[in-house]
Design a protein around this motif. Structure first.
Motif, PDB file in Angstrom:
ATOM      1  N   GLU A   1      41.099  -2.968   3.602  1.00  7.00           N
ATOM      2  CA  GLU A   1      40.984  -4.110   4.501  1.00  7.00           C
ATOM      3  C   GLU A   1      39.511  -4.393   4.724  1.00  7.00           C
ATOM      4  N   GLU A   2      39.197  -5.670   4.875  1.00  2.32           N
ATOM      5  CA  GLU A   2      37.812  -6.003   5.168  1.00  2.32           C
ATOM      6  C   GLU A   2      37.711  -6.648   6.538  1.00  2.32           C
ATOM      7  N   PHE A   3      36.661  -6.289   7.273  1.00  2.00           N
ATOM      8  CA  PHE A   3      36.420  -6.865   8.591  1.00  2.00           C
ATOM      9  C   PHE A   3      35.014  -7.434   8.611  1.00  2.00           C
ATOM     10  N   ARG A   4      34.884  -8.605   9.203  1.00  2.00           N
ATOM     11  CA  ARG A   4      33.553  -9.205   9.334  1.00  2.00           C
ATOM     12  C   ARG A   4      33.248  -9.391  10.806  1.00  2.00           C
ATOM     13  N   ILE A   5      32.148  -8.803  11.237  1.00  2.00           N
ATOM     14  CA  ILE A   5      31.756  -8.867  12.640  1.00  2.00           C
ATOM     15  C   ILE A   5      30.395  -9.560  12.691  1.00  2.00           C
ATOM     16  N   PRO A   6      30.267 -10.654  13.446  1.00  2.00           N
ATOM     17  CA  PRO A   6      28.974 -11.330  13.504  1.00  2.00           C
ATOM     18  C   PRO A   6      27.900 -10.414  14.080  1.00  2.00           C
ATOM     19  N   ALA A   7      26.713 -10.439  13.476  1.00  2.00           N
ATOM     20  CA  ALA A   7      25.595  -9.635  13.985  1.00  2.00           C
ATOM     21  C   ALA A   7      24.318 -10.260  13.486  1.00  2.00           C
ATOM     22  N   ASP A   8      23.457 -10.738  14.381  1.00  2.00           N
ATOM     23  CA  ASP A   8      22.171 -11.206  13.860  1.00  2.00           C
ATOM     24  C   ASP A   8      20.993 -10.371  14.324  1.00  2.00           C
ATOM     25  N   ARG A   9      20.989  -9.942  15.600  1.00  2.00           N
ATOM     26  CA  ARG A   9      19.884  -9.075  15.999  1.00  2.00           C
ATOM     27  C   ARG A   9      20.332  -7.693  16.448  1.00  2.00           C
ATOM     28  N   THR A  10      21.577  -7.591  16.889  1.00  2.00           N
ATOM     29  CA  THR A  10      22.066  -6.306  17.395  1.00  2.00           C
ATOM     30  C   THR A  10      23.449  -6.016  16.820  1.00  2.00           C
ATOM     31  N   PHE A  11      23.835  -4.755  16.909  1.00  2.00           N
ATOM     32  CA  PHE A  11      25.223  -4.423  16.614  1.00  2.00           C
ATOM     33  C   PHE A  11      25.645  -3.220  17.443  1.00  2.00           C
TER      34      PHE A  11
ATOM     35  N   ARG B   1      22.791   4.352  10.801  1.00  2.00           N
ATOM     36  CA  ARG B   1      21.363   4.665  10.678  1.00  2.00           C
ATOM     37  C   ARG B   1      20.737   3.807   9.584  1.00  2.00           C
ATOM     38  N   GLN B   2      21.488   3.607   8.513  1.00  2.00           N
ATOM     39  CA  GLN B   2      20.992   2.804   7.406  1.00  2.00           C
ATOM     40  C   GLN B   2      20.796   1.347   7.828  1.00  2.00           C
ATOM     41  N   LEU B   3      21.795   0.822   8.570  1.00  2.00           N
ATOM     42  CA  LEU B   3      21.704  -0.576   9.011  1.00  2.00           C
ATOM     43  C   LEU B   3      20.447  -0.818   9.824  1.00  2.00           C
ATOM     44  N   ALA B   4      20.156   0.128  10.722  1.00  2.00           N
ATOM     45  CA  ALA B   4      19.005  -0.043  11.595  1.00  2.00           C
ATOM     46  C   ALA B   4      17.737  -0.189  10.766  1.00  2.00           C
ATOM     47  N   GLU B   5      17.689   0.472   9.598  1.00  2.00           N
ATOM     48  CA  GLU B   5      16.480   0.400   8.769  1.00  2.00           C
ATOM     49  C   GLU B   5      16.503  -0.756   7.786  1.00  2.00           C
ATOM     50  N   VAL B   6      17.620  -0.901   7.098  1.00  2.00           N
ATOM     51  CA  VAL B   6      17.671  -1.901   6.031  1.00  2.00           C
ATOM     52  C   VAL B   6      17.727  -3.307   6.612  1.00  2.00           C
ATOM     53  N   ALA B   7      18.540  -3.478   7.660  1.00  2.00           N
ATOM     54  CA  ALA B   7      18.746  -4.826   8.181  1.00  2.00           C
ATOM     55  C   ALA B   7      17.931  -5.079   9.434  1.00  2.00           C
ATOM     56  N   ALA B   8      17.197  -4.060   9.896  1.00  2.00           N
ATOM     57  CA  ALA B   8      16.388  -4.199  11.107  1.00  2.00           C
ATOM     58  C   ALA B   8      17.212  -4.742  12.276  1.00  2.00           C
ATOM     59  N   LEU B   9      18.411  -4.195  12.442  1.00  2.00           N
ATOM     60  CA  LEU B   9      19.245  -4.582  13.577  1.00  2.00           C
ATOM     61  C   LEU B   9      19.092  -3.544  14.680  1.00  2.00           C
TER      62      LEU B   9
END
Ligand code: SF4
Lengths: 442, 272
Positions: free
Chosen positions: A34-44, A59-67
């Motif tokens: 199943e796939e889920f899409r959650i909006p996130a532009d600056r935070t998650f 941890r990866q998201l915080a670095e790669v996407a700077a969220l």
């Protein structure tokens, strides 16, 4: 969000990445993916507290996407060496730093042990040393160059090239010729045997059992010679191309390979299998480095590691070419169980190879691949476990890529497995998972 | 008892150096430019077909960089007239330039470099302790170093050993394009070694970054950060090539490739 949590409770996260402006979660549950899409532009919002299997992804998201993370339980960097790593410290416990440069010829990573005497109370792993900017290197590359890059992501070039190629072929909507489809699996199973025997040889070396290490190394070297004979490369690089395979092996070569491989299967059963019943070996490997089934579930482990802890998931079960297929499963969760899984899977792969090589179909080796703009993902059961590539193509170039390697998912298992064990057992624990540093550092 | 028997029945596995240096028939060899056959069309075709961009042309010069070749064999198969093949693994060199074949297009000949410098006399050691450091390698070059110690290649018969501590090491074997995050540990390892010490760049990534050249997360080659004594090309560098490189380092063999082509082959005879 609630639907996502419900799915995570009954399933297992396969991937989590940022595809602006949203986060995308792939969750495998009892009824499929199943796939889920959650909006996130600056935070998650972090979910790792409830679902530890997401911890490294977040941890990866915080670095790669700077969220920015909200509600984060573990705000440590993952690959970024610009910020200091806050290792846990304990009053009265001794800290033992190991690495990044280790004693043997292996990749770099840092292990920080907190020990009481010789007992490991806690282990923290710091990676990122092998970070080469793989994602960025893919962006804008031609689809063909992407295949070369995939072969260099980690130490399993066949699995990576195949996974990448399948994703691109899905975008293009092409089906590879039957010969190519079958020969790719030949290469994949050879790579599995090569890797698994490597894990075993390493274990035998680490417990000082020279006979077993030499015999395993000998069989492994001859498997590698077969890989080279069939593919033209010692690790079968360049053998998989978009749309098929690079060359055809003729009937004589296939017959010769079958004969040689059946000899090697015999050697594996005669010289290597009995070693895992030897009292000295049992003494060293049994009850060491245990990962329970519950822990394996919570951490979302995959591959031989999960199967040694009683989770019988192997993506090969989903592939028609493999049927009938029964995943190898063990329940002990210790180093010995993982060694058994490596051995039994290697033996099973010899059987599969015999069948695949006997039934190599006729016809072309490859079809042209012209990919329209689009996205697709593919999964492969590599030797270390489940590998995922999500590829987005635009104008015959890679526009975005997400790679989730089995090692990335399994590293946390090592932290759990050594807890409470002796420090001298660390090398065999580490070797029993034999994770790739490069393909999780990307 | 059974195991003793098995050990004895296995016999001796170690192969002679000459046998190890011969490339198995199924693998493509090293491409060699035939200057007299490089027409405009052929050159354009070569630049277009090489997946890793090993061919380049500028300023009246056509180049093939062996450290960029991923050994796919395409140029050999499609242009057998213009591209010859070198099928032994004595490919390590002491000078980066000796991995680049350069053709002067106006004269239609290979550009002849000077003789390669001999290896440093203080490194002509009877035994060599080697410390391997992976600096951003995917794992295959590392694997090949480890396999150079297996019973078939048996590096220890030449006096080469893999050592755990840099304090015991005479040579530093570096793999990978030197990731930024591995640069400090790599330099610390080098500084921990006692003089005389050597650096060997093992594999294309360590020589010039290969597919990761240009990534901001890597330096793109060991010689950007340390003086390199021997370059061992390959994708990954094969165990026999690594052995040859170490023998070259200690001055026990003569370098074969000069200006990217074997000495014996210069000037290149046309293929039948
Ligand atoms: S063999 Fe080497 S030089 Fe020739 S096309 Fe392939 S990668 Fe390029």
């Amino acid at each position: 969000m609630e639907a996502l949590k419900r799915a995570l409770r009954s399933g297992r996260p396969v991937a989590l990445w940022h595809d602006p402006p949203q986060l995308r979660y792939l969750v495998e549950g009892p009824s499929g993916m199943e796939e889920f899409r959650i909006p996130a532009d600056r935070t998650f919002t972090c979910l790792a507290r409830e679902f530890p299997a997401l911890a490294w992804f977040e941890r990866q998201l915080a670095e790669v996407a700077a969220l920015q993370r909200i509600g984060c339980a573990d705000p440590k960097p993952l690959r970024d060496h610009g910020t200091p790593f806050p290792f846990a410290t304990y009053d009265g416990l001794h800290e033992v730093p190991v690495g990044p440069v280790h004693a043997g010829v292996i990749e770099p990573g840092h292990f920080r042990f907190s020990v009481l005497g010789e007992r490991i109370v806690n282990l923290e792993i710091r990676l990122g040393y092998q970070h080469r900017g793989v994602r960025a290197a893919f962006l804008g590359s031609s689809l063909e160059r992407g295949r070369l890059l995939a072969e260099r992501v980690g130490s399993e070039p066949v699995a990576h090239a195949l996974c990448y190629a399948r994703a691109v072929e899905l975008i293009a909507g092409v089906e590879v010729p039957p010969y190519a489809d079958r020969f790719r699996l030949v290469l994949l199973e050879l790579e599995r045997i090569f890797q698994h025997l490597g894990h075993l040889a390493g274990l035998f070396t680490d417990i000082g059992y020279a006979f077993a290490a030499t015999q395993t190394g000998r069989v492994r070297a001859m498997v590698q010679a077969e890989i080279e004979r069939l593919s033209g490369h010692r690790y079968a690089r360049n053998a998989i191309v978009l749309g098929g395979v690079a060359a055809r092996v003729d009937e004589d070569a296939a017959r010769a390979a079958r004969a040689k491989l059946s000899e090697l299967a015999y050697d594996t059963s005669t010289y290597i299998a009995p070693v895992l019943r030897h009292p000295m070996v049992l003494d060293r490997l049994r009850y060491v480095g245990v990962v329970s089934e519950g822990q394996a579930h919570r951490l979302g482990l995959v591959g031989p590691t999960a199967r040694a802890s009683g989770i019988g998931r192997d993506l090969r079960s989903d592939e028609p070419s493999y049927r009938p297929f029964v995943p190898v499963t063990r329940v002990g969760g210790d180093v010995l169980s993982r060694a058994h899984v490596y051995l039994l899977e290697a033996q099973a792969s010899f059987g599969l190879l015999d069948r695949f090589l006997r039934e190599l179909p006729d016809g072309p080796t490859a079809v042209p691949v012209v990919a329209p703009d689009g996205e697709a993902w593919a999964r492969i059961e590599s030797a270390r476990g489940e590998l995922l590539y999500v590829v987005k193509a635009r104008e015959q170039r890679v526009q975005a890529i997400e790679i989730v390697s089995p090692s990335f998912k399994n590293w946390p298992a090592l932290e759990v497995a050594v807890r409470g064990g002796g420090l001298p057992d660390f090398p065999i624990c580490n070797k029993s998972f034999d994770l790739s540093y490069a393909d999780s550092d990307l | 008892m059974k195991r003793l028997l098995a050990t004895l029945q296995t016999g001796r596995l170690t192969k002679r150096l000459d046998d190890l240096l011969a490339l198995p028939a199924s693998s493509p060899g090293i491409p060699l430019l035939r200057p007299e056959r490089l027409s405009d069309e052929v050159r354009a075709a070569l630049v277009a077909l090489c997946p890793s961009g090993a061919f380049a042309e500028d300023g009246g010069e056509f180049r093939l960089d062996l450290a960029a070749c991923v050994a796919c064999g395409r140029c050999l198969r499609r242009h057998p007239d213009a591209i010859g093949e070198w099928r032994t693994l004595d490919v390590a060199v002491t000078r980066r330039d000796d991995l680049v074949q350069r053709v002067d297009l106006a004269r239609g000949t290979l550009i002849e470099p000077s003789d390669p410098p001999p290896s440093r006399p203080e490194l002509r050691l009877p035994t060599l302790g080697c410390r391997a450091v992976s600096a951003g390698n995917g794992g295959l070059d590392d694997s090949e170093i480890a396999l150079a110690g297996n019973p078939y290649h048996d590096m220890s018969r030449f006096g080469f050993t893999l050592v755990a501590s840099p304090r015991h090491a005479d040579a530093l074997l570096v793999t990978g394009p030197v990731s930024e995050n591995m640069l400090p540990p790599l330099e610390r390892t080098y500084h921990a070694m006692a003089a005389p010490k050597a650096v060997v760049a093992v594999g294309n990534e360590a020589i010039a970054g290969e597919l990761f050249a240009g990534s901001p997360c890597v330096r793109g080659g060991v010689d950007r950060v340390l003086d390199v004594d021997v370059y061992v090309p390959g994708s990954p560098a094969r165990p026999a090539s690594i052995l040859f490189g170490l023998l070259l380092l200690v001055g026990r063999v003569r370098q074969t490739l000069v200006g990217g082509q074997p000495r014996s082959q210069r000037p290149a005879p046309p293929r039948p």
